[in-house]
Design an enzyme around this catalytic site. Structure first.
Site, short mmCIF file in Angstrom:
data_model
loop_
_atom_site.label_atom_id
_atom_site.label_comp_id
_atom_site.label_asym_id
_atom_site.label_seq_id
_atom_site.Cartn_x
_atom_site.Cartn_y
_atom_site.Cartn_z
N LYS A 1 0.49 45.13 53.09
CA LYS A 1 1.46 45.75 52.17
C LYS A 1 2.39 46.68 52.95
O LYS A 1 3.61 46.60 52.83
CB LYS A 1 0.72 46.58 51.12
CG LYS A 1 1.60 47.57 50.36
CD LYS A 1 0.87 48.33 49.29
CE LYS A 1 0.23 49.60 49.78
NZ LYS A 1 1.12 50.76 49.98
N ASN A 2 1.81 47.53 53.82
CA ASN A 2 2.62 48.56 54.48
C ASN A 2 3.48 48.00 55.60
O ASN A 2 4.39 48.66 56.07
CB ASN A 2 1.74 49.70 54.96
CG ASN A 2 1.20 50.49 53.78
OD1 ASN A 2 1.66 50.31 52.64
ND2 ASN A 2 0.22 51.34 54.01
N ASP B 1 -5.93 56.00 54.97
CA ASP B 1 -5.98 55.05 53.86
C ASP B 1 -7.37 54.45 53.67
O ASP B 1 -7.57 53.70 52.72
CB ASP B 1 -4.97 53.91 54.06
CG ASP B 1 -3.55 54.43 53.96
OD1 ASP B 1 -2.62 53.68 54.31
OD2 ASP B 1 -3.36 55.59 53.55
N CYS C 1 4.03 62.58 45.24
CA CYS C 1 3.15 61.63 44.54
C CYS C 1 1.79 62.30 44.44
O CYS C 1 1.60 63.43 44.88
CB CYS C 1 3.09 60.31 45.29
SG CYS C 1 1.98 60.32 46.67
N ARG D 1 -1.24 47.76 43.05
CA ARG D 1 -0.15 48.05 43.98
C ARG D 1 -0.52 47.58 45.38
O ARG D 1 0.34 47.22 46.16
CB ARG D 1 0.11 49.57 44.03
CG ARG D 1 0.62 50.15 42.74
CD ARG D 1 1.06 51.57 42.94
NE ARG D 1 2.05 51.66 44.04
CZ ARG D 1 2.65 52.80 44.36
NH1 ARG D 1 2.37 53.90 43.72
NH2 ARG D 1 3.52 52.83 45.35
N ARG E 1 4.78 64.95 50.31
CA ARG E 1 5.32 63.81 51.07
C ARG E 1 6.85 63.88 51.20
O ARG E 1 7.57 63.02 50.75
CB ARG E 1 4.88 62.49 50.45
CG ARG E 1 3.36 62.36 50.47
CD ARG E 1 2.88 61.06 49.90
NE ARG E 1 3.18 59.95 50.80
CZ ARG E 1 2.90 58.69 50.49
NH1 ARG E 1 2.39 58.40 49.31
NH2 ARG E 1 3.18 57.72 51.33
N PRO E 2 7.35 64.96 51.80
CA PRO E 2 8.80 65.08 52.01
C PRO E 2 9.30 64.01 52.98
O PRO E 2 8.51 63.29 53.59
CB PRO E 2 8.95 66.47 52.60
CG PRO E 2 7.64 66.82 53.15
CD PRO E 2 6.61 66.07 52.36
C1 EPZ Z 1 2.66 55.46 55.27
O1 EPZ Z 1 3.19 56.45 54.41
C2 EPZ Z 1 1.84 54.53 54.39
N1 EPZ Z 1 2.71 53.92 53.38
C3 EPZ Z 1 0.72 55.33 53.71
O2 EPZ Z 1 -0.06 54.42 52.96
C4 EPZ Z 1 -0.16 55.95 54.79
O3 EPZ Z 1 -1.16 56.74 54.16
C5 EPZ Z 1 0.71 56.84 55.70
O4 EPZ Z 1 1.78 56.05 56.27
C6 EPZ Z 1 -0.09 57.43 56.85
O5 EPZ Z 1 -0.68 56.40 57.60
C7 EPZ Z 1 3.52 52.90 53.74
O6 EPZ Z 1 3.54 52.48 54.89
C8 EPZ Z 1 4.38 52.32 52.67
P1 EPZ Z 1 3.80 59.44 56.96
P2 EPZ Z 1 4.31 57.48 54.97
O7 EPZ Z 1 5.29 59.60 56.99
O8 EPZ Z 1 5.18 56.77 55.93
C9 EPZ Z 1 4.22 64.11 56.14
C10 EPZ Z 1 -1.15 53.55 51.09
O9 EPZ Z 1 -2.16 53.93 50.50
N2 EPZ Z 1 5.66 63.87 56.30
O10 EPZ Z 1 3.10 58.94 58.17
O11 EPZ Z 1 4.92 58.13 53.79
C11 EPZ Z 1 3.64 63.42 54.93
O12 EPZ Z 1 3.79 64.24 53.79
C12 EPZ Z 1 -0.11 54.56 51.54
O13 EPZ Z 1 -0.88 52.36 51.39
C13 EPZ Z 1 6.54 64.95 56.28
O14 EPZ Z 1 6.12 66.10 56.12
O15 EPZ Z 1 3.39 58.53 55.73
C14 EPZ Z 1 2.20 63.23 55.31
O16 EPZ Z 1 1.49 64.42 55.04
C15 EPZ Z 1 -0.46 55.97 51.08
N3 EPZ Z 1 7.88 64.72 56.43
C16 EPZ Z 1 2.27 63.00 56.82
O17 EPZ Z 1 3.53 63.51 57.25
C17 EPZ Z 1 8.38 63.46 56.63
O18 EPZ Z 1 9.61 63.31 56.78
C18 EPZ Z 1 2.20 61.52 57.23
O19 EPZ Z 1 3.17 60.85 56.48
C19 EPZ Z 1 7.48 62.36 56.65
C20 EPZ Z 1 6.12 62.60 56.49
#
Ligand code: EPZ
Length: 426
Positions: free
Chosen positions: A27-28, A313, A123, A405, A128-129
């Site tokens: 999915k991701n 995850d 969410c 999802r 998740r900014p």
């Molecule tokens: C991806 O989300 C995945 N989703 C998530 O899977 C997964 O948990 C996550 O990566 C971590 O591995 C998809 O790929 C669609 P991040 P993403 O940016 O890209 C913070 C699932 O269950 N952050 O690596 O949104 C953020 O809040 C989903 O399939 C900022 O602060 O994750 C988090 O605490 C859930 N500012 C951390 O970093 C930013 O600009 C990691 O987020 C971006 C992120």
């Protein structure tokens, strides 16, 4: 999307699971591969695509921008063509349903020089900014203006390659910048980039389209911009989170299951933890076979981290297993600030869990008891299903739209291995 019919899933503990479970495309990975179509006016065909509601949401979003999308072979093949992008606005109504919608921002900027994308909002698992996405694109020369809940982005004379240093690892920010940089003038260097297999899969697809990328899979990715990208056909990498999730089905029920299409390199840190807990994983010609050694599971400690560390995850699913382990385990969630919402639901099934901040201490119990429970987010919902498989009696998991999802036909896949599991409409 119409009004979501609130389905529930009823599970009755039914002893060890045995048989085979096919693993779908990730999915991701697919949610980043689909927006890549925007970068080119030539067709992009994705094979081994998963049939999930998130993929349908991304389809609706891309079609709203002008991309033509045809689903073939019952959705396993997705043919995309962004010959004409005639709308540069990603609407809040679609983006609020799925945060990965932000991944159209980089490609729209790179191809069209302008984009208006709704901020995704938070969410269940955290704020998740997207500040890293925005700062990175500004480094490539974009001007961004945040107003009325939207990012108004412009790069009138195109993007220019730069060094982008991420203060911490972000999968989505790495993907957005990787895609934007493919059409930027000159060279871009992404430092402290995410190393997830989904990043490598996206880079493979972009290279097939003509992009010049090296270092993907390490924390430093170099992209040499090109004038245009062509089309490609790309097979979506296997879903390591679905794989890890279903590996826990034989682990928690004491069974023996082969995960067809599973790849050991996608889940190596997870397999190390399973081995520590007394679960053996062996490679077979078709994938991975998981068997619980001597009748019990040992308690192990887990701390989530970016790849190649233990995946956030899979934290909820591992907690379900630890609820039935001998001893006490410590699970620390370091990626998201609120990812223990499955704990109170597991406690309704008799689990002994103590949550303080980002640490959950789990003391295994002999037997979980079936109960009515509520799914709160995608991975929490499947951890409740896993617990229910091992529990005594009936469990009913409500709000399973979360489950759909990220998991295709979960009840069919588990029933094929002997689970007593039914979907009921509320
Ligand atoms: C991806 O989300 C995945 N989703 C998530 O899977 C997964 O948990 C996550 O990566 C971590 O591995 C998809 O790929 C669609 P991040 P993403 O940016 O890209 C913070 C699932 O269950 N952050 O690596 O949104 C953020 O809040 C989903 O399939 C900022 O602060 O994750 C988090 O605490 C859930 N500012 C951390 O970093 C930013 O600009 C990691 O987020 C971006 C992120």
């Amino acid at each position: 999307m119409g009004i979501e019919i609130v389905d529930s899933i009823v599970v009755t503990g039914n002893g060890p699971l045995k048989g085979q479970i096919p693993i779908a495309g990730a999915k991701n990975a697919c949610l980043a591969l689909m927006p890549a179509t925007i970068l080119s006016d030539a067709p992009l065909t994705l094979t081994n695509a998963p049939r999930l509601s998130d993929i349908k949401t991304m389809t609706v979003l891309l079609r709203s921008l002008g991309t033509e999308i045809t689903a073939l072979q019952d959705g396993k093949v997705i043919a995309l063509s962004s010959h004409e992008i005639d709308n540069l606005k990603a609407d809040y109504d679609i983006v609020r349903k799925m945060r990965a919608s932000i991944l159209v921002l980089g490609p729209l900027l790179a191809r069209m020089g302008r984009a208006v994308v709704s901020l995704p909002g938070g969410c269940a698992i955290g704020a998740r900014p997207v500040d890293l996405h925005l700062k990175g694109l500004e480094k490539l020369g974009a001007t961004l203006d945040l107003r009325d809940g939207y990012v108004h982005a412009e790069a009138k004379s195109g993007l220019t390659g730069a060094v982008v240093e991420f203060p911490f690892v972000s999968v989505g920010a790495t993907e957005n910048l990787l895609m934007a940089a493919t059409l930027a003038r000159g060279t871009t260097l992404l430092r402290n980039a995410a190393r997830e297999p989904e990043i490598v899969d996206l880079a493979d697809c972009l290279r097939a389209m003509g992009a010049r990328i090296s270092g993907d899979g390490t924390s430093e990715i170099e992209i040499e911009g090109v004038d245009r990208l062509g089309g490609a056909t790309h097979s979506v990498v296997a879903d390591r989170i679905e794989l890890g999730t279903y590996m826990l089905a034989p682990a928690i029920t004491g069974g023996d299951v082969e995960l067809v299409g599973g790849r050991l390199d996608l889940v190596s840190s997870f397999v190390e933890k399973l081995d520590e807990a007394g679960i053996s994983v062996e490679e077979t010609a078709a994938g991975l076979r998981v068997v619980r050694r001597n009748g019990h599971v040992g308690a192990v400690d887990v701390t989530t981290a970016p790849f190649p560390g233990f995946p956030t995850d899979l934290q909820a699913q591992m907690m379900a297993l630890m609820c039935t382990a001998d001893g006490t385990s410590r699970l620390e969630e370091r990626i998201f600030e609120n990812r223990f919402m499955h704990a109170p639901e597991l406690m309704r099934m008799g689990a002994d869990i103590d949550v303080h901040g980002g640490v959950a201490t789990v003391t295994g119990v002999n037997k979980l008891r079936g109960a009515p429970v509520m799914a709160t987010d995608l991975r929490a919902s499947v951890s409740l299903i896993l617990a229910a498989l091992a529990a005594e009696g009936d469990s009913i998991v409500r709000r399973v739209y979360h489950l759909d999802r990220g998991y295709e036909r979960v009840e069919e896949k588990l029933r094929a291995c002997g689970a007593k599991i039914e979907r009921v409409s509320a």
